[in-house]
Design a protein around this motif. Structure first.
Motif, PDB file in Angstrom:
ATOM      1  N   MET A   1       0.846  -1.182   0.000  1.00 18.25           N
ATOM      2  CA  MET A   1       0.000   0.000   0.000  1.00 18.25           C
ATOM      3  C   MET A   1       0.887   1.239   0.000  1.00 18.25           C
ATOM      4  SD  MET A   1      -2.944   0.832   2.688  1.00 18.25           S
ATOM      5  CE  MET A   1      -2.844   2.364   3.508  1.00 18.25           C
ATOM      6  N   LYS A   2       0.761   2.079  -0.985  1.00 20.44           N
ATOM      7  CA  LYS A   2       1.575   3.280  -1.125  1.00 20.44           C
ATOM      8  C   LYS A   2       0.788   4.497  -0.642  1.00 20.44           C
ATOM      9  CE  LYS A   2       5.539   4.579  -2.820  1.00 20.44           C
ATOM     10  NZ  LYS A   2       6.766   4.205  -2.193  1.00 20.44           N
ATOM     11  N   LEU A   3       1.392   5.291   0.204  1.00 17.41           N
ATOM     12  CA  LEU A   3       0.752   6.493   0.732  1.00 17.41           C
ATOM     13  C   LEU A   3       1.176   7.701  -0.090  1.00 17.41           C
ATOM     14  CD1 LEU A   3       1.416   5.793   4.508  1.00 17.41           C
ATOM     15  CD2 LEU A   3      -0.713   5.459   3.279  1.00 17.41           C
ATOM     16  N   ASP A   4       0.288   8.679  -0.214  1.00 16.05           N
ATOM     17  CA  ASP A   4       0.596   9.904  -0.962  1.00 16.05           C
ATOM     18  C   ASP A   4       1.160  10.968  -0.039  1.00 16.05           C
ATOM     19  OD1 ASP A   4      -0.311   8.761  -3.311  1.00 16.05           O
ATOM     20  OD2 ASP A   4      -2.359   9.473  -3.029  1.00 16.05           O
ATOM     21  N   LEU A   5       2.168  10.611   0.727  1.00 20.03           N
ATOM     22  CA  LEU A   5       2.808  11.529   1.665  1.00 20.03           C
ATOM     23  C   LEU A   5       4.285  11.624   1.345  1.00 20.03           C
ATOM     24  CD1 LEU A   5       1.341  10.315   5.077  1.00 20.03           C
ATOM     25  CD2 LEU A   5       0.742  12.373   3.851  1.00 20.03           C
ATOM     26  N   SER A   6       4.903  12.684   1.835  1.00 18.51           N
ATOM     27  CA  SER A   6       6.350  12.784   1.760  1.00 18.51           C
ATOM     28  C   SER A   6       6.869  13.220   3.126  1.00 18.51           C
ATOM     29  CB  SER A   6       6.785  13.773   0.679  1.00 18.51           C
ATOM     30  OG  SER A   6       6.309  15.061   0.979  1.00 18.51           O
ATOM     31  N   CYS A   7       8.063  12.816   3.431  1.00 16.98           N
ATOM     32  CA  CYS A   7       8.675  13.112   4.727  1.00 16.98           C
ATOM     33  C   CYS A   7       8.950  14.611   4.836  1.00 16.98           C
ATOM     34  CB  CYS A   7       9.972  12.327   4.867  1.00 16.98           C
ATOM     35  SG  CYS A   7      10.873  12.673   6.382  1.00 16.98           S
ATOM     36  N   PRO A   8       8.555  15.249   5.944  1.00 17.76           N
ATOM     37  CA  PRO A   8       8.834  16.675   6.096  1.00 17.76           C
ATOM     38  C   PRO A   8      10.319  16.988   6.259  1.00 17.76           C
ATOM     39  CG  PRO A   8       7.472  15.857   7.928  1.00 17.76           C
ATOM     40  CD  PRO A   8       7.748  14.713   7.025  1.00 17.76           C
TER      41      PRO A   8
ATOM     42  N   ASN B   1      -0.056   7.735  12.707  1.00 14.40           N
ATOM     43  CA  ASN B   1       1.355   8.074  12.766  1.00 14.40           C
ATOM     44  C   ASN B   1       2.055   7.431  11.576  1.00 14.40           C
ATOM     45  OD1 ASN B   1       3.457   9.378  14.004  1.00 14.40           O
ATOM     46  ND2 ASN B   1       3.898   7.748  15.451  1.00 14.40           N
ATOM     47  N   HIS B   2       2.997   8.120  10.965  1.00 18.30           N
ATOM     48  CA  HIS B   2       3.751   7.606   9.819  1.00 18.30           C
ATOM     49  C   HIS B   2       5.233   7.662  10.142  1.00 18.30           C
ATOM     50  CE1 HIS B   2       0.129   7.840   7.352  1.00 18.30           C
ATOM     51  NE2 HIS B   2      -0.061   9.043   7.859  1.00 18.30           N
ATOM     52  N   LYS B   3       6.010   6.819   9.462  1.00 16.50           N
ATOM     53  CA  LYS B   3       7.457   6.797   9.656  1.00 16.50           C
ATOM     54  C   LYS B   3       8.152   6.731   8.310  1.00 16.50           C
ATOM     55  CE  LYS B   3      11.082   4.475  12.220  1.00 16.50           C
ATOM     56  NZ  LYS B   3      11.393   3.414  13.181  1.00 16.50           N
ATOM     57  N   CYS B   4       9.161   7.560   8.146  1.00 16.26           N
ATOM     58  CA  CYS B   4       9.960   7.557   6.921  1.00 16.26           C
ATOM     59  C   CYS B   4      10.950   6.403   6.984  1.00 16.26           C
ATOM     60  CB  CYS B   4      10.694   8.888   6.789  1.00 16.26           C
ATOM     61  SG  CYS B   4      11.778   8.976   5.358  1.00 16.26           S
TER      62      CYS B   4
ATOM     63  N   ILE C   1       7.234   5.964   2.731  1.00 14.86           N
ATOM     64  CA  ILE C   1       6.598   6.156   4.032  1.00 14.86           C
ATOM     65  C   ILE C   1       5.812   4.902   4.394  1.00 14.86           C
ATOM     66  CG2 ILE C   1       4.961   7.594   5.317  1.00 14.86           C
ATOM     67  CD1 ILE C   1       7.443   9.117   4.416  1.00 14.86           C
ATOM     68  N   MET C   2       5.823   4.564   5.690  1.00 15.60           N
ATOM     69  CA  MET C   2       4.989   3.458   6.160  1.00 15.60           C
ATOM     70  C   MET C   2       4.151   3.918   7.348  1.00 15.60           C
ATOM     71  SD  MET C   2       7.708   1.064   8.106  1.00 15.60           S
ATOM     72  CE  MET C   2       8.638   1.639   9.508  1.00 15.60           C
ATOM     73  N   LYS C   3       3.025   3.245   7.570  1.00 19.07           N
ATOM     74  CA  LYS C   3       2.203   3.544   8.731  1.00 19.07           C
ATOM     75  C   LYS C   3       2.919   3.041   9.970  1.00 19.07           C
ATOM     76  CE  LYS C   3      -2.339   3.568   6.611  1.00 19.07           C
ATOM     77  NZ  LYS C   3      -3.691   3.014   6.666  1.00 19.07           N
TER      78      LYS C   3
ATOM     79  N   GLN D   1       9.356  10.199  12.500  1.00 19.59           N
ATOM     80  CA  GLN D   1       7.941   9.917  12.679  1.00 19.59           C
ATOM     81  C   GLN D   1       7.172  11.216  12.580  1.00 19.59           C
ATOM     82  OE1 GLN D   1       6.797   7.437  15.971  1.00 19.59           O
ATOM     83  NE2 GLN D   1       8.851   6.587  16.125  1.00 19.59           N
ATOM     84  N   PHE D   2       5.982  11.165  11.961  1.00 23.48           N
ATOM     85  CA  PHE D   2       5.179  12.369  11.800  1.00 23.48           C
ATOM     86  C   PHE D   2       3.734  11.993  11.546  1.00 23.48           C
ATOM     87  CE2 PHE D   2       6.692  11.111   7.675  1.00 23.48           C
ATOM     88  CZ  PHE D   2       5.615  11.312   6.825  1.00 23.48           C
ATOM     89  N   VAL D   3       2.843  12.976  11.700  1.00 25.51           N
ATOM     90  CA  VAL D   3       1.433  12.804  11.350  1.00 25.51           C
ATOM     91  C   VAL D   3       1.146  13.693  10.149  1.00 25.51           C
ATOM     92  CG1 VAL D   3       0.629  12.169  13.645  1.00 25.51           C
ATOM     93  CG2 VAL D   3       0.721  14.563  13.010  1.00 25.51           C
TER      94      VAL D   3
END
Length: 91
Positions: free
Chosen positions: A1-8, A27-30, A15-17, A36-38
């Motif tokens: 599953m690919k998320l449409d996020l990028s690491c800040p 919460n997500h983790k690069c 990115i993974m959940k 870790q970030f939301v």
């Protein structure tokens, strides 16, 4: 599953959940840098413009209560900022 996020921090999109926060947000983790970030954080850092304005008002000896009303920051944030700011000043 690919998320449409990028690491800040590093901008990676690998990115993974990583569970949820205590407030229930996802919460997500690069995978590259480990940060870790939301997705939509409740707390955001102050803009450089706001910090520059606060510094200018402090140099003008404006009371802290007036700076809080003028700039729109919380009183606790301003007091902590002033304490850290004056610890850096040499005596």
């Amino acid at each position: 599953m690919k998320l449409d996020l990028s690491c800040p921090t590093c901008g990676s999109d690998d990115i993974m959940k990583n569970g949820t926060t205590r407030r229930g947000k996802q919460n997500h983790k690069c995978r590259d840098c480990g940060r870790q970030f939301v997705e939509n954080p409740q707390w955001k850092p102050k803009d450089k413009d706001i910090i520059a304005l606060v510094n200018l008002l402090l140099l003008e000896k404006i009371p802290l209560a007036r700076i809080v009303r003028t700039v729109g920051v919380s009183a606790s944030w301003l007091q902590n900022y002033v304490n850290k700011y004056y610890q850096k000043v040499s005596r």
